[in-house]
Write a protein that holds these residues in place. Structure first.
Motif, mmCIF file in Angstrom:
data_model
loop_
_atom_site.group_PDB
_atom_site.id
_atom_site.type_symbol
_atom_site.label_atom_id
_atom_site.label_comp_id
_atom_site.label_asym_id
_atom_site.label_seq_id
_atom_site.Cartn_x
_atom_site.Cartn_y
_atom_site.Cartn_z
ATOM 1 N N CYS A 11 48.725 45.597 35.177
ATOM 2 C CA CYS A 11 47.817 46.480 35.908
ATOM 3 C C CYS A 11 47.224 45.724 37.096
ATOM 4 O O CYS A 11 47.494 44.529 37.288
ATOM 5 C CB CYS A 11 46.721 46.987 34.976
ATOM 6 S SG CYS A 11 45.627 45.689 34.363
ATOM 7 N N LEU A 12 46.401 46.373 37.870
ATOM 8 C CA LEU A 12 45.814 45.782 39.069
ATOM 9 C C LEU A 12 45.006 44.521 38.776
ATOM 10 O O LEU A 12 45.124 43.518 39.472
ATOM 11 C CB LEU A 12 44.928 46.823 39.782
ATOM 12 C CG LEU A 12 44.219 46.376 41.048
ATOM 13 C CD1 LEU A 12 45.228 45.966 42.117
ATOM 14 C CD2 LEU A 12 43.317 47.486 41.561
ATOM 15 N N CYS A 13 44.190 44.543 37.730
ATOM 16 C CA CYS A 13 43.351 43.385 37.424
ATOM 17 C C CYS A 13 44.071 42.337 36.580
ATOM 18 O O CYS A 13 43.578 41.228 36.427
ATOM 19 C CB CYS A 13 42.055 43.820 36.738
ATOM 20 S SG CYS A 13 42.257 44.431 35.037
ATOM 21 N N GLY A 58 46.128 42.431 26.482
ATOM 22 C CA GLY A 58 45.322 43.527 26.979
ATOM 23 C C GLY A 58 45.536 44.875 26.319
ATOM 24 O O GLY A 58 44.979 45.865 26.786
ATOM 25 N N GLU A 59 46.307 44.935 25.240
ATOM 26 C CA GLU A 59 46.528 46.244 24.609
ATOM 27 C C GLU A 59 45.202 46.905 24.220
ATOM 28 O O GLU A 59 45.063 48.124 24.302
ATOM 29 C CB GLU A 59 47.444 46.107 23.394
ATOM 30 C CG GLU A 59 47.889 47.430 22.843
ATOM 31 C CD GLU A 59 49.001 47.319 21.808
ATOM 32 O OE1 GLU A 59 49.476 48.397 21.394
ATOM 33 O OE2 GLU A 59 49.374 46.214 21.418
ATOM 34 N N GLU A 60 44.220 46.092 23.865
ATOM 35 C CA GLU A 60 42.899 46.630 23.503
ATOM 36 C C GLU A 60 42.162 47.183 24.724
ATOM 37 O O GLU A 60 41.167 47.897 24.583
ATOM 38 C CB GLU A 60 42.047 45.565 22.796
ATOM 39 C CG GLU A 60 41.619 44.405 23.672
ATOM 40 C CD GLU A 60 42.718 43.350 23.936
ATOM 41 O OE1 GLU A 60 42.463 42.480 24.780
ATOM 42 O OE2 GLU A 60 43.793 43.400 23.319
ATOM 43 N N SER A 61 42.624 46.872 25.918
ATOM 44 C CA SER A 61 42.012 47.378 27.146
ATOM 45 C C SER A 61 42.639 48.677 27.628
ATOM 46 O O SER A 61 42.309 49.168 28.701
ATOM 47 C CB SER A 61 42.111 46.327 28.259
ATOM 48 O OG SER A 61 41.348 45.191 27.926
ATOM 49 N N ASN A 78 39.559 48.581 32.375
ATOM 50 C CA ASN A 78 38.845 47.638 33.223
ATOM 51 C C ASN A 78 38.988 48.004 34.706
ATOM 52 O O ASN A 78 38.001 48.140 35.410
ATOM 53 C CB ASN A 78 39.345 46.209 32.981
ATOM 54 C CG ASN A 78 38.526 45.183 33.708
ATOM 55 O OD1 ASN A 78 37.309 45.180 33.651
ATOM 56 N ND2 ASN A 78 39.200 44.301 34.420
ATOM 57 N N CYS A 79 40.238 48.182 35.190
ATOM 58 C CA CYS A 79 40.451 48.449 36.621
ATOM 59 C C CYS A 79 40.856 49.889 36.913
ATOM 60 O O CYS A 79 40.865 50.301 38.068
ATOM 61 C CB CYS A 79 41.503 47.501 37.195
ATOM 62 S SG CYS A 79 43.178 47.750 36.563
ATOM 63 N N GLY A 80 41.206 50.656 35.883
ATOM 64 C CA GLY A 80 41.558 52.055 36.069
ATOM 65 C C GLY A 80 43.012 52.312 36.436
ATOM 66 O O GLY A 80 43.379 53.460 36.685
ATOM 67 N N LEU A 103 53.681 49.181 38.745
ATOM 68 C CA LEU A 103 53.155 48.067 37.960
ATOM 69 C C LEU A 103 54.173 46.958 37.749
ATOM 70 O O LEU A 103 53.819 45.855 37.344
ATOM 71 C CB LEU A 103 52.703 48.563 36.581
ATOM 72 C CG LEU A 103 51.657 49.661 36.540
ATOM 73 C CD1 LEU A 103 51.438 50.112 35.099
ATOM 74 C CD2 LEU A 103 50.362 49.201 37.164
ATOM 75 N N LEU A 104 55.441 47.246 37.997
ATOM 76 C CA LEU A 104 56.509 46.295 37.678
ATOM 77 C C LEU A 104 56.554 45.133 38.659
ATOM 78 O O LEU A 104 56.401 45.302 39.872
ATOM 79 C CB LEU A 104 57.858 47.011 37.681
ATOM 80 C CG LEU A 104 58.021 48.086 36.606
ATOM 81 C CD1 LEU A 104 59.323 48.844 36.823
ATOM 82 C CD2 LEU A 104 57.965 47.480 35.215
#
Length: 138
Positions: A11-13, A58-61, A78-80, A103-104
Motif C-alpha cells: 500500500c502507499l504507506c 500488515g494483515e491486521e491493518s 492507515n493510509c486508505g 500496488l504491484l
C-alpha cells in the motif's frame, strides 16, 4: 497452461505488503460507479485466486467495507489505499480477488487487456483505443 507469475506489492504507506504466485492475467479496467468512487477513477485490477494472496506484513491493518450484500472492498486502515475487491458472496468468483494493479512492484510485465462496466463510465472521460469494451461484465 498459463505462465505462473510472482508478484509483490504494498500500500502507499507500506504497512500492508503482500505477495502472490498466480497464473498470468492481464489488467482489466473497471468503470463502474462504485469502483470509480472507491478509487477516484477507473479501477485497474488483476484477477488472482484468493488463496494465492499472502500478506508479508500488515494483515491486521486491513479493513473491509461491505459495499454490497455480495462483495467487500479491502483497504489499508492507515493510509486508505484501495487494496482489492472480493465478491465473497458470489459463488462464481468467491475464490478470487481483484487486486489493485497500482500496488504491484514494477516491473510487472502486465498490460491492459480491456474494459468492463463501460455503460456506467464517468461522463468526464472517453474510453479510447482498440481494447475490448464490455457494457457490463466481460
Amino acid at each position: 497452461m498459463s505462465e505462473i507469475r510472482n508478484y509483490k506489492g504494498k500500500c502507499l504507506c507500506g504497512e500492508v505488503s503482500f505477495k502472490a504466485e498466480t497464473p498470468h492475467k492481464d489488467v482489466g479496467l473497471c468503470h463502474c460507479t462504485m469502483c470509480r468512487r472507491w478509487n477516484s477513477g477507473p479501477f485497474h485490477v488483476v484477477e488472482i485466486p484468493f488463496d494465492a494472496l499472502s500478506f508479508e506484513n500488515g494483515e491486521e491493518s486491513i479493513s473491509y467495507y461491505r459495499s454490497t450484500d455480495y462483495a467487500r472492498r479491502a483497504f489499508c486502515n492507515n493510509c486508505g489505499s484501495s487494496l482489492f475487491y472480493h465478491g465473497d458472496q458470489i459463488p462464481e468468483i468467491s475464490n478470487k480477488v481483484y487486486l489493485s494493479a497500482g500496488l504491484l512492484d514494477e516491473p510487472t510485465g502486465l498490460k491492459l487487456a480491456g474494459h468492463i462496466f463501460c455503460a456506467s463510465k464517468g461522463d468526464y472521460y472517453e474510453i479510447e483505443g482498440d481494447l475490448p469494451q464490455h457494457e457490463n461484465v466481460g
